[in-house]
Design a protein around this motif. Structure first.
Motif, short mmCIF file in Angstrom:
data_model
loop_
_atom_site.label_atom_id
_atom_site.label_comp_id
_atom_site.label_asym_id
_atom_site.label_seq_id
_atom_site.Cartn_x
_atom_site.Cartn_y
_atom_site.Cartn_z
N LEU A 148 0.81 -1.21 0.00
CA LEU A 148 0.00 0.00 0.00
C LEU A 148 0.84 1.26 0.00
CD1 LEU A 148 -2.55 -1.12 2.75
CD2 LEU A 148 -2.62 -1.59 0.30
N VAL A 149 2.04 1.18 0.59
CA VAL A 149 2.87 2.38 0.76
C VAL A 149 3.20 3.05 -0.57
CG1 VAL A 149 5.09 3.24 1.60
CG2 VAL A 149 3.79 1.60 2.97
N PRO A 150 3.78 2.34 -1.57
CA PRO A 150 4.07 3.04 -2.82
C PRO A 150 2.83 3.52 -3.55
CG PRO A 150 4.60 0.69 -2.99
CD PRO A 150 4.28 0.96 -1.57
N ILE A 151 1.72 2.82 -3.42
CA ILE A 151 0.50 3.26 -4.09
C ILE A 151 0.02 4.59 -3.50
CG2 ILE A 151 -1.91 2.70 -4.61
CD1 ILE A 151 -1.12 -0.26 -4.56
N ILE A 152 0.01 4.67 -2.17
CA ILE A 152 -0.41 5.92 -1.51
C ILE A 152 0.56 7.05 -1.80
CG2 ILE A 152 -0.75 7.03 0.73
CD1 ILE A 152 -3.02 5.16 0.01
#
Length: 257
Positions: A207-211
């Motif tokens: 989720l981190v790179p998407i956010i």
């Protein structure tokens, strides 16, 4: 994306099956035959094509190097999966020296997928099959923000009910969407805040790179850039400091770590 295709094929093969095999793990959470098959499908490709990379999966643990490490949650939302509810996701991340650089979140039961890589933006699929770039919202006032808190029980178990009530009273709208879905709504610009507790690295790494590639910010509840603090706060970035200040207002419990 090929890893996600293989995972989708494995998970959908047993979705909503009347004879789905379900077991209880030592931590009292459920695991289905589909969780195991999905992680095996991903690992098989990695073992064949990226044999020098490490893997950290929810079901089969850590193997290989941690310098380049694939972090996998084969089915995020197993409780939904075993009940035949289509809100579950396969999460695949590539972490380099502890920093998630690539993330893919795939919801095959709903035909949705989101992906991102450092410096390359965040994307999702559209009805006509073409990719659409993601961007967080421009909302810059908490009273105009929409928030997802995951579940009341999570906040209660870590002694943060006062913080949750402050959050609920401060924002325009609050809902407990649960699991991966609210993070993707945030990346699409439909929410401004998501937070939860009790998360493991495989719950949040993808989720981190998407956010962040969509323009948002992702930290622990304490405001640190860490995958291992067992908490997460994701926002549209503009409101991150304000939300952390609200959560940690004087009188807030300090037991959530």
């Amino acid at each position: 994306m090929r890893l996600a295709d293989a995972a989708d094929a494995a998970s959908m093969d047993r979705f909503d099956a009347a004879d789905l095999e379900v077991q209880l793990k030592p931590d009292a959470t459920h695991v289905t035959e589909a969780d195991l098959a999905t992680e095996r499908a991903i690992r098989a490709i990695l073992e064949a094509e990226r044999p020098d990379d490490g893997v950290f999966g929810e079901e089969f643990g850590v193997t290989g190097s941690t310098h380049r490490q694939w972090i996998i949650d084969p089915i995020d939302g197993t409780a939904n999966y075993l009940k035949g509810i289509p809100m579950w996701t396969t999460l695949i991340a590539l972490s380099i020296d502890g920093v998630p650089r690539v993330g893919v979140a795939s919801q095959p039961a709903l035909g949705r997928r989101w992906w991102a890589a450092s410096g390359l933006g965040a994307w999702t699929n559209t009805l006509d099959g073409s990719p659409a770039r993601l961007a967080v919202s421009s909302v810059d006032a908490i009273e105009e923000a929409s928030a997802s808190f995951q579940s009341i029980r999570q906040w209660d178990e870590v002694g943060q009910m006062d913080a949750l009530l402050r959050l609920s009273r401060a924002v325009w709208r609050d809902r407990g969407y649960g699991d991966t879905w609210p993070y993707m709504l945030l990346a699409e610009g439909r929410l401004e805040f998501v937070a939860e507790f009790g998360v493991k690295e495989y719950d949040i790494a993808a989720l981190v790179p998407i956010i962040t590639e969509a323009g948002g910010q992702f930290t622990s509840f304490e405001g640190n850039d860490s995958l291992s603090e067992r908490s997460s706060v994701a926002t549209n970035g503009r409101l991150h400091a304000a939300f952390l200040a609200l959560l940690h207002a004087p009188g807030a419990s300090e037991s959530a770590r």
